[in-house]
Write a protein that holds these residues in place. Structure first.
Motif, PDB file in Angstrom:
ATOM      1  N   HIS A 205       0.820  -1.221   0.000  1.00 59.12           N
ATOM      2  CA  HIS A 205       0.000   0.000   0.000  1.00 59.12           C
ATOM      3  C   HIS A 205       0.853   1.270   0.000  1.00 59.12           C
ATOM      4  CE1 HIS A 205       0.882  -0.497   4.318  1.00 59.12           C
ATOM      5  NE2 HIS A 205       0.683   0.810   4.420  1.00 59.12           N
ATOM      6  N   LEU A 206       2.103   1.156   0.446  1.00 54.99           N
ATOM      7  CA  LEU A 206       2.970   2.336   0.476  1.00 54.99           C
ATOM      8  C   LEU A 206       3.345   2.822  -0.924  1.00 54.99           C
ATOM      9  CD1 LEU A 206       5.357   1.512   3.468  1.00 54.99           C
ATOM     10  CD2 LEU A 206       3.348   3.020   3.445  1.00 54.99           C
ATOM     11  N   ILE A 207       3.228   1.950  -1.914  1.00 55.07           N
ATOM     12  CA  ILE A 207       3.497   2.373  -3.296  1.00 55.07           C
ATOM     13  C   ILE A 207       2.210   2.335  -4.133  1.00 55.07           C
ATOM     14  CG2 ILE A 207       5.964   1.863  -3.282  1.00 55.07           C
ATOM     15  CD1 ILE A 207       5.339  -0.779  -4.733  1.00 55.07           C
ATOM     16  N   GLY A 208       1.068   2.386  -3.436  1.00 53.93           N
ATOM     17  CA  GLY A 208      -0.202   2.545  -4.140  1.00 53.93           C
ATOM     18  C   GLY A 208      -0.867   1.270  -4.612  1.00 53.93           C
ATOM     19  N   ILE A 209      -0.394   0.106  -4.166  1.00 51.97           N
ATOM     20  CA  ILE A 209      -1.003  -1.163  -4.568  1.00 51.97           C
ATOM     21  C   ILE A 209      -2.044  -1.544  -3.522  1.00 51.97           C
ATOM     22  CG2 ILE A 209      -0.587  -3.616  -5.027  1.00 51.97           C
ATOM     23  CD1 ILE A 209       2.283  -2.814  -5.836  1.00 51.97           C
ATOM     24  N   LYS A 210      -3.309  -1.524  -3.890  1.00 53.71           N
ATOM     25  CA  LYS A 210      -4.398  -1.767  -2.937  1.00 53.71           C
ATOM     26  C   LYS A 210      -4.578  -3.241  -2.623  1.00 53.71           C
ATOM     27  CE  LYS A 210      -6.984   2.383  -4.280  1.00 53.71           C
ATOM     28  NZ  LYS A 210      -8.264   2.911  -4.835  1.00 53.71           N
TER      29      LYS A 210
END
Length: 271
Positions: A205-210
């Motif tokens: 999630h820190l790189i935008g992967i949900k």
């Protein structure tokens, strides 16, 4: 002496595993190229009208992790002799994507009918090359074990902009136990021409992967409770950028179905 002669024969241009793979794809074979022609470099494709070539070249220079250039054609030529003497960009990839106005309009196995005299081909390094080094160290590669395409994700990591080219970096993921993840960083750092060291470890999630179970490209793979996901910059990034730029026309490979070249993986290592 007989063994030596046989070894020499396997290295002739006509019998190279890489060339045999290309001939198979030229003949209509389709499938993931992971694990195909071990020892030989595979590449991502970005084929663009010449009017965009300079800006895209600059984009690659600004973003060497996802877009390391290993080959480039002359304008209008479907050949890149440095990557393979008989290589034909129009026919030698298992599956292509044809883009119009930033959207995929066709996924053929041959793009001869789409070819134009103003097209320039860029071939970008592929992480399949460093996978060989990981396998040589006895490290498991999950998507190879499961015979699926590597999972790839769009992130919130912004690429450097050049002309119309801007957008998020795409990453590929391989799960490892923490100790193996550290070793993977060490091994892949030696291969900057094929994406080099990871750009992120753990916490998707820190790189935008949900949802790591729902990749944007490729296929999902299981991540065990004692493993962490490790993310490398990916040569599918230009496809995300082509989509964002709404480019009038472009051709790429289908993610996970690469161009197999005659370059050797061992020559990609810097140390």
């Amino acid at each position: 002496m007989t063994v030596l002669v046989a070894a020499q024969q396997t290295e002739t241009p006509d019998t190279l595993p890489s060339r045999q793979a290309r001939l198979g794809y030229r003949g209509g074979q389709v499938g993931s190229t992971a694990g195909i022609a071990p020892g030989f470099v595979q590449g991502n494709l970005a084929i663009l009208p010449a009017e965009y070539a300079s800006a895209f070249h600059r984009f690659c220079q600004l973003n060497p992790k996802p877009c390391p250039i290993i080959g480039m054609s002359d304008v209008g030529s479907p050949h890149i002799p440095a990557l393979g003497a008989d290589l034909d960009i129009r026919t030698d990839v298992p599956r292509y994507r044809v883009w119009r106005d930033g959207e995929v309009v066709d996924e053929p196995t041959d793009v001869s009918s789409y070819w134009r005299d103003d097209l320039v081909t860029f071939v970008l390094g592929c992480s399949f090359s460093f996978e060989e080094a990981l396998l040589d160290e006895g490290m498991p590669i999950r998507h190879i074990e499961h015979n699926v395409r590597v999972p790839m994700y769009r992130t919130n990591i912004a690429c450097g902009e050049a002309g119309p080219f801007a957008g998020p970096m795409v990453v590929s993921m391989r799960p490892f136990k923490p100790a193996d993840a550290i070793r993977a960083v060490q091994i892949t750092s030696r291969y900057p021409a094929v994406h080099g060291a990871p750009v992120h470890l753990g916490h998707p999630h820190l790189i935008g992967i949900k949802d790591i179970a729902k990749p944007d490209y490729g296929d999902p793979v299981p991540v065990a409770d004692d493993e962490i996901p490790v993310f490398w910059a990916c040569g599918v990034t230009p496809q995300s950028v082509i989509n964002a730029a709404k480019l009038p026309f472009a051709i790429t490979h289908s993610p996970g179905l690469m161009l197999v070249t005659d370059l050797k993986n061992r020559n990609m290592a810097v140390i």
